[in-house]
Scaffold this motif. Structure first.
Motif, PDB file in Angstrom:
ATOM      1  N   VAL A  67     -55.774  75.770  17.049  1.00 48.64           N
ATOM      2  CA  VAL A  67     -56.062  74.293  16.924  1.00 48.64           C
ATOM      3  C   VAL A  67     -54.668  72.926  17.492  1.00 48.64           C
ATOM      4  O   VAL A  67     -54.943  72.428  18.111  1.00 48.64           O
ATOM      5  CB  VAL A  67     -56.196  73.517  15.353  1.00 48.64           C
ATOM      6  CG1 VAL A  67     -56.080  72.466  14.875  1.00 48.64           C
ATOM      7  CG2 VAL A  67     -57.600  73.898  14.849  1.00 48.64           C
ATOM      8  N   ALA A  68     -53.283  73.952  17.549  1.00 50.39           N
ATOM      9  CA  ALA A  68     -52.470  72.622  17.592  1.00 50.39           C
ATOM     10  C   ALA A  68     -52.748  72.721  19.055  1.00 50.39           C
ATOM     11  O   ALA A  68     -52.053  71.537  19.452  1.00 50.39           O
ATOM     12  CB  ALA A  68     -50.859  73.240  16.749  1.00 50.39           C
ATOM     13  N   ALA A  69     -52.150  73.370  19.791  1.00 48.60           N
ATOM     14  CA  ALA A  69     -53.305  73.438  21.303  1.00 48.60           C
ATOM     15  C   ALA A  69     -53.952  72.776  21.367  1.00 48.60           C
ATOM     16  O   ALA A  69     -53.305  71.635  22.528  1.00 48.60           O
ATOM     17  CB  ALA A  69     -53.064  74.774  21.541  1.00 48.60           C
ATOM     18  N   VAL A  72     -52.135  69.285  20.756  1.00 42.57           N
ATOM     19  CA  VAL A  72     -51.722  68.512  21.794  1.00 42.57           C
ATOM     20  C   VAL A  72     -51.686  68.269  23.298  1.00 42.57           C
ATOM     21  O   VAL A  72     -51.537  66.881  23.809  1.00 42.57           O
ATOM     22  CB  VAL A  72     -50.696  70.275  22.036  1.00 42.57           C
ATOM     23  CG1 VAL A  72     -49.624  69.446  22.998  1.00 42.57           C
ATOM     24  CG2 VAL A  72     -49.397  69.497  20.807  1.00 42.57           C
ATOM     25  N   ALA A  73     -52.618  69.299  23.917  1.00 39.86           N
ATOM     26  CA  ALA A  73     -53.778  68.117  24.614  1.00 39.86           C
ATOM     27  C   ALA A  73     -54.475  67.022  24.438  1.00 39.86           C
ATOM     28  O   ALA A  73     -53.817  65.947  25.312  1.00 39.86           O
ATOM     29  CB  ALA A  73     -55.217  69.529  25.471  1.00 39.86           C
ATOM     30  N   VAL A  74     -55.048  67.231  23.642  1.00 40.14           N
ATOM     31  CA  VAL A  74     -55.942  65.820  23.061  1.00 40.14           C
ATOM     32  C   VAL A  74     -55.178  64.479  22.955  1.00 40.14           C
ATOM     33  O   VAL A  74     -54.972  63.368  23.976  1.00 40.14           O
ATOM     34  CB  VAL A  74     -56.316  65.743  22.325  1.00 40.14           C
ATOM     35  CG1 VAL A  74     -57.256  64.265  21.959  1.00 40.14           C
ATOM     36  CG2 VAL A  74     -58.321  66.720  22.846  1.00 40.14           C
TER      37      VAL A  74
ATOM     38  N   ALA B 149     -61.532  70.626  23.166  1.00 39.87           N
ATOM     39  CA  ALA B 149     -60.311  69.456  24.279  1.00 39.87           C
ATOM     40  C   ALA B 149     -60.097  69.697  25.171  1.00 39.87           C
ATOM     41  O   ALA B 149     -59.529  68.531  26.365  1.00 39.87           O
ATOM     42  CB  ALA B 149     -59.784  70.240  23.391  1.00 39.87           C
ATOM     43  N   ILE B 150     -60.438  70.567  26.331  1.00 45.01           N
ATOM     44  CA  ILE B 150     -59.629  70.442  27.368  1.00 45.01           C
ATOM     45  C   ILE B 150     -60.967  69.431  28.208  1.00 45.01           C
ATOM     46  O   ILE B 150     -60.195  68.402  29.121  1.00 45.01           O
ATOM     47  CB  ILE B 150     -60.330  72.226  27.900  1.00 45.01           C
ATOM     48  CG1 ILE B 150     -59.652  72.817  27.951  1.00 45.01           C
ATOM     49  CG2 ILE B 150     -60.667  71.672  29.505  1.00 45.01           C
ATOM     50  CD1 ILE B 150     -60.089  74.319  27.780  1.00 45.01           C
ATOM     51  N   VAL B 151     -61.830  69.544  27.868  1.00 47.16           N
ATOM     52  CA  VAL B 151     -63.128  68.278  28.230  1.00 47.16           C
ATOM     53  C   VAL B 151     -62.371  66.392  27.496  1.00 47.16           C
ATOM     54  O   VAL B 151     -62.157  65.763  28.814  1.00 47.16           O
ATOM     55  CB  VAL B 151     -64.530  68.641  28.033  1.00 47.16           C
ATOM     56  CG1 VAL B 151     -65.697  67.329  28.526  1.00 47.16           C
ATOM     57  CG2 VAL B 151     -64.817  69.864  28.976  1.00 47.16           C
ATOM     58  N   LEU B 155     -61.451  63.314  30.330  1.00 45.39           N
ATOM     59  CA  LEU B 155     -62.841  62.201  30.405  1.00 45.39           C
ATOM     60  C   LEU B 155     -61.498  61.601  29.927  1.00 45.39           C
ATOM     61  O   LEU B 155     -62.160  60.636  30.254  1.00 45.39           O
ATOM     62  CB  LEU B 155     -63.483  62.438  29.083  1.00 45.39           C
ATOM     63  CG  LEU B 155     -64.338  61.904  29.401  1.00 45.39           C
ATOM     64  CD1 LEU B 155     -65.413  61.701  30.266  1.00 45.39           C
ATOM     65  CD2 LEU B 155     -65.574  61.826  27.660  1.00 45.39           C
ATOM     66  N   ILE B 156     -60.371  61.427  28.547  1.00 41.42           N
ATOM     67  CA  ILE B 156     -59.477  60.020  28.331  1.00 41.42           C
ATOM     68  C   ILE B 156     -58.488  60.102  29.397  1.00 41.42           C
ATOM     69  O   ILE B 156     -58.621  58.985  29.718  1.00 41.42           O
ATOM     70  CB  ILE B 156     -58.855  61.109  27.063  1.00 41.42           C
ATOM     71  CG1 ILE B 156     -59.886  60.819  26.010  1.00 41.42           C
ATOM     72  CG2 ILE B 156     -57.718  59.687  26.917  1.00 41.42           C
ATOM     73  CD1 ILE B 156     -59.259  61.775  24.481  1.00 41.42           C
TER      74      ILE B 156
END
Lengths: 99, 162
Positions: A67-69, A72-74, B149-151, B155-156
């Protein structure tokens, strides 16, 4: 070296991360401090997993790292979008939602 | 050995939140994560130690370094502190109270009398058993979370902002 020492180390790390969140205005450093706090929780989980001889705590840390990964990405994507829009990463200057 | 890792973790975490330069802050945080991986090894959590090095010290810190270098901020912009000593004082006071309470609770629960078990489980094959039996549904949900999260991140960052 006892379980208590591990929990104390986790507490020290959590406090350091919290000080970072409270004292810095740069969003990147604030995110970094949040990561330190998450790691403090992971350390406590593994300490108690060792105490009880039970692997559930380690599985929980595995999920927490996943979840932390994602977080961090978002989070960094939001920081980049913010920088493109406002040309700042100063948390105190991002106050559009303030009433 | 534990004290070496404890000093490494606490010292490099302190350096990470106090450095003015963003790149050195991220690198000190990476050192802190390596120290935590060392503490995991001492607690026989070998699988988690490797994951910590790969995911935290590897992937997450590289992502941080990429973004810090991409934004290329000035040092003044990077090093700004929150205004006034009030918040800092509150942080230090709360931190001290929290740590004191934690040590008190640990003493009360006699955690300082319980040495770490030398032969606790934590190897990859042993961690895999609960992960793929009891926790298989959360495991699959975690993979969906990573995909989202990747998508979401793409997108953001790609969307045209107005």
């Amino acid at each position: 070296m006892t379980v208590g020492h591990v929990i104390t180390l986790a507490g020290v790390l959590f406090t350091i991360g919290m000080l970072g969140v409270l004292s810095r205005r740069n969003i990147l450093i604030v995110l970094l401090s949040v990561e330190l706090m998450l790691n403090a929780a992971a350390l406590a989980f593994v300490g108690f997993s060792n105490l009880h001889g039970n692997l559930d705590g380690q599985v929980m840390v595995f999920f927490a790292i996943t979840v932390a990964a994602a977080e961090v990405a978002v989070g960094l994507a939001v920081v980049i979008a913010l920088f493109r829009l406002r040309v700042t990463v100063d948390a105190d200057r991002v106050d559009t939602l303030k009433g | 050995m534990f004290w070496v890792f404890a000093a490494l973790v606490a010292g490099s975490a302190l350096l990470a939140i106090t450095r003015r330069n963003g790149v050195s802050a991220a690198l000190w945080a990476a050192v802190a994560f390596l120290g935590i991986a060392g503490a995991f090894v001492l607690m026989q959590a070998y699988f988690l130690a490797v994951v910590e090095v790969l995911v935290y010290a590897g992937a997450i810190m590289v992502l941080f370094l990429f973004v810090i270098m991409l934004l290329n901020l000035t040092e003044e912009e990077m090093a700004k502190l929150t205004e006034g000593p009030r918040l800092h004082l509150a942080g230090v006071l709360f931190g001290a109270a929290f740590l004191g309470g934690l040590v008190w609770v640990c003493r009360k629960a006699e955690l300082f009398d319980k040495p770490l078990q030398p032969a606790a489980a934590g190897e990859t094959s042993q961690v895999a058993v609960p992960l793929f039996q009891h926790y298989v549904l959360p495991f699959e949900i975690a993979s969906f979370l990573l995909l989202a999260a990747i998508v979401g991140a793409v997108l953001i960052t790609k969307r045209r902002l107005t």
